[in-house]
Design a protein around this motif. Structure first.
Motif, PDB file in Angstrom:
ATOM      1  N   GLN A   2       0.613  -0.915  -0.140  1.00 64.72           N
ATOM      2  CA  GLN A   2       0.035   0.248  -0.195  1.00 64.72           C
ATOM      3  C   GLN A   2       0.931   0.984  -0.105  1.00 64.72           C
ATOM      4  OE1 GLN A   2      -3.117  -0.358   3.396  1.00 64.72           O
ATOM      5  NE2 GLN A   2      -3.313   2.147   3.190  1.00 64.72           N
ATOM      6  N   SER A   3       1.062   1.930  -1.471  1.00 60.36           N
ATOM      7  CA  SER A   3       1.513   3.599  -0.991  1.00 60.36           C
ATOM      8  C   SER A   3       1.001   4.698  -0.091  1.00 60.36           C
ATOM      9  CB  SER A   3       2.247   3.571  -2.388  1.00 60.36           C
ATOM     10  OG  SER A   3       0.769   3.821  -3.496  1.00 60.36           O
ATOM     11  N   GLY A   4      -0.134   4.442  -0.112  1.00 59.82           N
ATOM     12  CA  GLY A   4      -0.916   5.813   0.637  1.00 59.82           C
ATOM     13  C   GLY A   4      -1.681   4.926   0.982  1.00 59.82           C
ATOM     14  N   MET A   5      -1.818   6.541   1.931  1.00 58.11           N
ATOM     15  CA  MET A   5      -2.923   6.610   3.420  1.00 58.11           C
ATOM     16  C   MET A   5      -4.123   7.553   3.410  1.00 58.11           C
ATOM     17  SD  MET A   5      -1.627   5.290   7.256  1.00 58.11           S
ATOM     18  CE  MET A   5      -2.166   4.410   8.058  1.00 58.11           C
ATOM     19  N   ARG A   6      -4.980   7.195   3.281  1.00 60.25           N
ATOM     20  CA  ARG A   6      -6.165   8.733   3.617  1.00 60.25           C
ATOM     21  C   ARG A   6      -6.249   9.156   5.123  1.00 60.25           C
ATOM     22  NH1 ARG A   6     -11.038   7.647   0.638  1.00 60.25           N
ATOM     23  NH2 ARG A   6     -11.953   7.372   3.035  1.00 60.25           N
ATOM     24  N   ASN A  29      -4.000  13.295   2.866  1.00 57.56           N
ATOM     25  CA  ASN A  29      -3.107  12.007   1.425  1.00 57.56           C
ATOM     26  C   ASN A  29      -1.746  11.814   2.137  1.00 57.56           C
ATOM     27  OD1 ASN A  29      -6.246  10.890   0.323  1.00 57.56           O
ATOM     28  ND2 ASN A  29      -6.232  12.490  -0.503  1.00 57.56           N
ATOM     29  N   LEU A  30      -1.532  11.146   2.531  1.00 60.61           N
ATOM     30  CA  LEU A  30      -0.195  11.024   2.510  1.00 60.61           C
ATOM     31  C   LEU A  30      -0.003   9.454   1.533  1.00 60.61           C
ATOM     32  CD1 LEU A  30       2.942  11.088   4.078  1.00 60.61           C
ATOM     33  CD2 LEU A  30       1.594   8.915   4.997  1.00 60.61           C
ATOM     34  N   THR A  31       1.077  10.465  -0.006  1.00 64.23           N
ATOM     35  CA  THR A  31       1.393   9.338  -0.768  1.00 64.23           C
ATOM     36  C   THR A  31       2.971   9.254  -0.620  1.00 64.23           C
ATOM     37  OG1 THR A  31       1.372  11.428  -2.427  1.00 64.23           O
ATOM     38  CG2 THR A  31      -0.424  10.212  -1.567  1.00 64.23           C
ATOM     39  N   GLY A  32       3.480   7.922  -1.736  1.00 65.85           N
ATOM     40  CA  GLY A  32       4.348   8.184  -1.626  1.00 65.85           C
ATOM     41  C   GLY A  32       5.246   7.305  -1.093  1.00 65.85           C
ATOM     42  N   ILE A  33       4.591   6.090   0.008  1.00 66.90           N
ATOM     43  CA  ILE A  33       5.020   5.227   0.471  1.00 66.90           C
ATOM     44  C   ILE A  33       5.882   3.963  -0.014  1.00 66.90           C
ATOM     45  CG2 ILE A  33       4.548   3.513   2.832  1.00 66.90           C
ATOM     46  CD1 ILE A  33       1.655   5.589   3.506  1.00 66.90           C
ATOM     47  N   PRO A  34       7.432   3.844   0.373  1.00 66.57           N
ATOM     48  CA  PRO A  34       7.655   2.280  -0.267  1.00 66.57           C
ATOM     49  C   PRO A  34       6.875   1.563   0.060  1.00 66.57           C
ATOM     50  CG  PRO A  34       9.272   3.825   1.407  1.00 66.57           C
ATOM     51  CD  PRO A  34       7.709   4.234   1.327  1.00 66.57           C
ATOM     52  N   LYS A  66      -3.271  21.743  13.140  1.00 70.30           N
ATOM     53  CA  LYS A  66      -3.160  21.140  12.075  1.00 70.30           C
ATOM     54  C   LYS A  66      -1.991  19.820  12.254  1.00 70.30           C
ATOM     55  CE  LYS A  66       1.629  24.161  11.088  1.00 70.30           C
ATOM     56  NZ  LYS A  66       2.990  24.836  11.287  1.00 70.30           N
ATOM     57  N   VAL A  67      -2.428  19.060  11.373  1.00 74.09           N
ATOM     58  CA  VAL A  67      -2.196  17.996  11.521  1.00 74.09           C
ATOM     59  C   VAL A  67      -1.173  17.086  10.671  1.00 74.09           C
ATOM     60  CG1 VAL A  67      -3.374  15.867  10.323  1.00 74.09           C
ATOM     61  CG2 VAL A  67      -4.936  17.354  11.440  1.00 74.09           C
ATOM     62  N   SER A  68      -0.469  16.313  11.275  1.00 68.58           N
ATOM     63  CA  SER A  68       0.676  15.822   9.732  1.00 68.58           C
ATOM     64  C   SER A  68       0.782  14.764  10.167  1.00 68.58           C
ATOM     65  CB  SER A  68       2.264  16.249  10.023  1.00 68.58           C
ATOM     66  OG  SER A  68       2.819  16.637  11.935  1.00 68.58           O
ATOM     67  N   ALA A  69       1.414  13.997   8.826  1.00 68.97           N
ATOM     68  CA  ALA A  69       1.786  12.421   9.089  1.00 68.97           C
ATOM     69  C   ALA A  69       2.905  12.224   8.029  1.00 68.97           C
ATOM     70  CB  ALA A  69       0.184  11.342   8.079  1.00 68.97           C
ATOM     71  N   THR A  70       3.353  11.229   9.091  1.00 68.51           N
ATOM     72  CA  THR A  70       5.200  11.242   8.773  1.00 68.51           C
ATOM     73  C   THR A  70       4.658   9.224   8.223  1.00 68.51           C
ATOM     74  OG1 THR A  70       5.393  12.786   9.844  1.00 68.51           O
ATOM     75  CG2 THR A  70       7.112  11.416   8.917  1.00 68.51           C
ATOM     76  N   GLU A  71       5.667   9.026   7.724  1.00 66.21           N
ATOM     77  CA  GLU A  71       6.118   7.442   7.616  1.00 66.21           C
ATOM     78  C   GLU A  71       7.404   7.790   8.038  1.00 66.21           C
ATOM     79  OE1 GLU A  71       6.798   3.891   7.431  1.00 66.21           O
ATOM     80  OE2 GLU A  71       7.816   4.526   5.566  1.00 66.21           O
ATOM     81  N   LEU A  72       7.490   6.790   9.147  1.00 61.79           N
ATOM     82  CA  LEU A  72       8.712   6.939   9.988  1.00 61.79           C
ATOM     83  C   LEU A  72       9.929   6.248   8.956  1.00 61.79           C
ATOM     84  CD1 LEU A  72       7.290   6.461  14.122  1.00 61.79           C
ATOM     85  CD2 LEU A  72       7.851   8.713  11.897  1.00 61.79           C
ATOM     86  N   SER A  76      10.107   5.621   6.025  1.00 66.21           N
ATOM     87  CA  SER A  76      11.231   6.705   4.605  1.00 66.21           C
ATOM     88  C   SER A  76      11.237   7.954   4.666  1.00 66.21           C
ATOM     89  CB  SER A  76      10.046   6.162   4.023  1.00 66.21           C
ATOM     90  OG  SER A  76       8.744   6.184   3.720  1.00 66.21           O
ATOM     91  N   GLY A  77      10.269   8.843   6.050  1.00 62.10           N
ATOM     92  CA  GLY A  77      10.565   9.584   6.439  1.00 62.10           C
ATOM     93  C   GLY A  77       9.272  10.612   5.556  1.00 62.10           C
ATOM     94  N   VAL A  78       8.485   9.954   4.202  1.00 63.40           N
ATOM     95  CA  VAL A  78       7.567  10.392   3.850  1.00 63.40           C
ATOM     96  C   VAL A  78       6.387  11.555   4.728  1.00 63.40           C
ATOM     97  CG1 VAL A  78       5.756  10.552   1.760  1.00 63.40           C
ATOM     98  CG2 VAL A  78       7.813   8.647   1.667  1.00 63.40           C
ATOM     99  N   ALA A  79       6.305  12.743   4.357  1.00 63.43           N
ATOM    100  CA  ALA A  79       5.673  13.442   5.538  1.00 63.43           C
ATOM    101  C   ALA A  79       4.211  14.217   4.794  1.00 63.43           C
ATOM    102  CB  ALA A  79       6.657  14.077   6.080  1.00 63.43           C
TER     103      ALA A  79
END
Ligand code: AMP
Length: 615
Positions: free
Chosen positions: A431-435, A456-461, A483-489, A491-494
């Motif tokens: 899964q490469s994205g998360m809503r 939408n968090l996209t680009g999760i490896p 302020k909402v932030s989402a980070t894939e820890l 890969s660092g995608v944010a």
């Protein structure tokens, strides 16, 4: 932000009433309020002038209880029926307290080391929560009598080092006593609020709160920015306090007079006189008195020499706390003194010298925590418009999780500014994205709440399901902007977005949303249970299907056929939206697949080990 107070028990909206602050102490407890006319916090005083209620509960042979000084008088005569220091047992299992169990004169039962401790009194068992609730009930009763008003809501303080279980236990004790506990706040936070530290906008301070009571000592380092109190470190000794000073002096006189330790009455007399002398020496140079027929005396210098090792231990704890906080002394802006034993001049002197700062010690150190709790209560009541802590989130903020459930990150009534974070993961392989959908409201299903934003968090490896770690952070600033932030820890995608949660909601709408959540509370609990059961069932089906696809040849015909039948039956239960049936059939499917799943995994493990030497 809005200020809606709602009585969760009755559902009634309350616009104004007295919310009390309660310091539920190990030795003494007390109640404080903020005076309506002057806005000053004051401790509630009995007609005899006393504010402190000893935290002691006595049970007589007929099951009647008494609390406070009346109970304290029974301490010597009926130690096994007179419960003191119950705070030390809150939220604890026997294994946590067994080293000190001998120090209690009553019976702390030990039949099961894992579960929470109980106290046995005359053949009946009581939890520390129940015992504390007797103290709280007494405080509530006295407050109602003194204020001539109904007292149903309170802010209660706990030590900064209390864990979740201990905080929850305190909350439960309040509820059992008929109190709606609006907040559990840290004692050092309360102490600084009593001095008005940290309640102003744009304040940035680092303070030390030094709390030396009768039997416990702790020091906390707090960092306060924009009304947020953050505990950087705590240190101390839960068995160090004024009582040890009394013992030191009692021992000194005992040796001087050549008294044998065996005589209980004379030992008690020594201790009582020692405490009296200690208090006298806080204001005078020399104490003279008698023990039985014999004269005793002590000067401040002599007393200081006796207690110096104890005071030094508290200073070492301050050093440790600073070290844990990663700070040096010069970074501390203020030192707040709490607890009766901070009246001892050597204590004052040593703390002042160590930190090199003037001390906040003008308020009564026995009352300062309760006073601060009252300040917090007043803020929650919406009376104190000056203070930043007035601002709270009127409704819970959270995100949508599996099955359309609301996962709350910042509960309603949380003070702002505020920050909260939680980790989530993916449900599908690769899964490469998360809503991430952000909602506001009190209902269990997001569809009944108000949608604020979507991110939408996209680009999760590409990774297997469950491996990515997506940290979602909510930050509500002082102006109420979320302020909402989402980070894939990994890969660092944010991704980050800003929302104005309050935008467009009137006080009436907030009120309606709160009422809705109460009206639908029961139905919501049912829905949540069904959604959770369904989600689990669906995961079970997915895993099983995947397993069969991969290992079909390792299964017998019969195993494969039974599994398919059970999966079908489970899908039917899901379609019928029957929670109990879904749970039952999930369990059945699990039973059917477990034997072959274990067998196959064991085989795979053996294959993997083949040819490998174990040295
Ligand atoms: P607390 O647990 O905060 O109520 O503190 C109670 C402790 O403070 C007891 O050990 C008392 O003996 C001590 N204490 C109370 N008044 C004084 C005083 N004037 N001087 C020294 N110690 C005091």
């Amino acid at each position: 932000m809005g200020k809606v107070a709602i009585n969760l028990a009755t559902g009634s909206i309350q616009t104004e009433d007295i919310i009390v602050g309660i310091d539920l102490g190990t030795t003494n407890s007390l109640v404080a309020i903020v005076r309506k006319d002057s806005g000053e916090p004051i401790a509630l005083r009995e007609t005899d002038g006393l504010t402190l209620v000893p935290s002691i509960v006595h049970f007589d042979e007929y099951g009647n209880t008494s609390v406070g000084n009346t109970a304290k008088e029974r301490l010597l005569k009926q130690p096994e029926r007179t419960i003191y220091s119950v705070k030390r047992l809150m939220g604890k299992a026997y294994k946590d307290v067994k080293d000190h169990a001998g120090a209690f004169a009553y019976n702390v039962i030990d039949d099961d080391t894992e579960s929470l401790v109980k106290v046995e009194i005359g053949g009946r068992f009581y939890t520390p929560i129940e015992l504390s609730s007797y103290i709280l009930k007494e405080l509530k009763k006295r407050a109602e009598h003194l204020l001539k008003a109904n007292v149903s809501r309170a802010v209660i303080t706990v030590p900064a080092y209390f864990n979740d279980a201990q905080r929850q236990a305190t909350r439960d004790a309040g509820r059992l006593a008929g109190l709606d506990v609006l907040r559990i706040i840290n004692e050092p936070t309360a102490a600084s609020l009593a001095y008005g530290i940290g309640a102003k906008h744009h304040e940035d301070r680092t303070i030390a709160v030094y709390d030396l009571g009768g039997g416990t000592f702790d020091v906390s380092i707090l960092h306060i920015t924009n009304g947020i109190f953050e505990v950087l470190a705590t240190n101390g000794d839960t068995y160090l306090g004024g009582d040890d000073m009394d013992s030191a002096l009692a021992k000194h006189w005992q040796a001087q007079l050549g008294i044998e330790a065996g005589d209980k009455t004379i030992m008690q007399l020594l201790r009582i006189t020692a405490e009296e002398a200690k208090k006298y020496l806080s204001k005078h140079e020399k104490f003279e008195g008698t023990i039985g027929e014999k004269n005793v005396s002590i000067t401040v210098e002599e007393f200081n020499a006796l207690i110096k090792p104890l005071v030094d231990r508290t200073i070492t704890a301050c050093e440790n706390a600073l070290r844990d906080a990663g700070l040096t002394k010069d970074k501390i802006d203020a030192v707040v003194m709490v607890g009766g034993s901070t009246r001892v001049p050597l204590v004052q002197h040593s703390v002042k010298e160590f930190f090199g700062k003037e001390l906040y010690n003008e308020l009564n150190p026995d009352e300062v925590v309760a006073l601060g709790a009252a300040v917090q209560a007043d803020i929650l009541a919406g009376n104190n418009k000056e203070m930043l802590l007035l601002d709270v989130t009127p409704l819970s903020l959270g995100i949508e999780t599996m099955g359309g459930l609301m996962d709350v990150l910042i509960p309603r009534n949380s003070k702002i500014p505020n920050r909260a974070g939680r980790q989530y993961t993916t449900q599908k392989d690769g899964q490469s994205g998360m809503r991430i959908s952000v909602f506001q409201g009190e209902r269990d299903l997001v569809k009944d709440n108000r949608k604020l934003a979507e991110l939408n968090l996209t680009g999760i490896p590409g990774m297997p399901a469950g491996l990515p770690k997506v940290e979602v952070t909510f930050l509500v600033d002082a102006d109420g902007i979320l302020k909402v932030s989402a980070t894939e820890l990994r890969s660092g995608v944010a991704q980050t977005i800003e929302v104005k949660p309050q935008y467009g909601l009137t006080d009436e709408e907030v009120e309606r949303m709160l009422l809705d959540s109460l009206t639908h509370a029961k139905e919501d609990i049912g829905t949540r249970a069904l959604v959770e059961a369904t989600t689990e069932a669906q995961q079970m089906i997915d895993t099983t299907e995947k397993f069969i696809a991969n290992y079909r040849e390792s299964l017998t015909e019969e195993e494969a056929a039974t599994t398919v039948t059970h999966m079908e039956r489970l899908k039917e239960a899901i379609a019928a939206a029957d929670k109990d049936l879904v749970q039952k059939r999930t369990e059945e499917l699990n039973e059917v697949s477990r034997p072959y799943a274990e067998r196959v995994m064991e085989g795979a493990l053996k294959d993997a080990m083949k040819g490998k030497k174990i040295v």
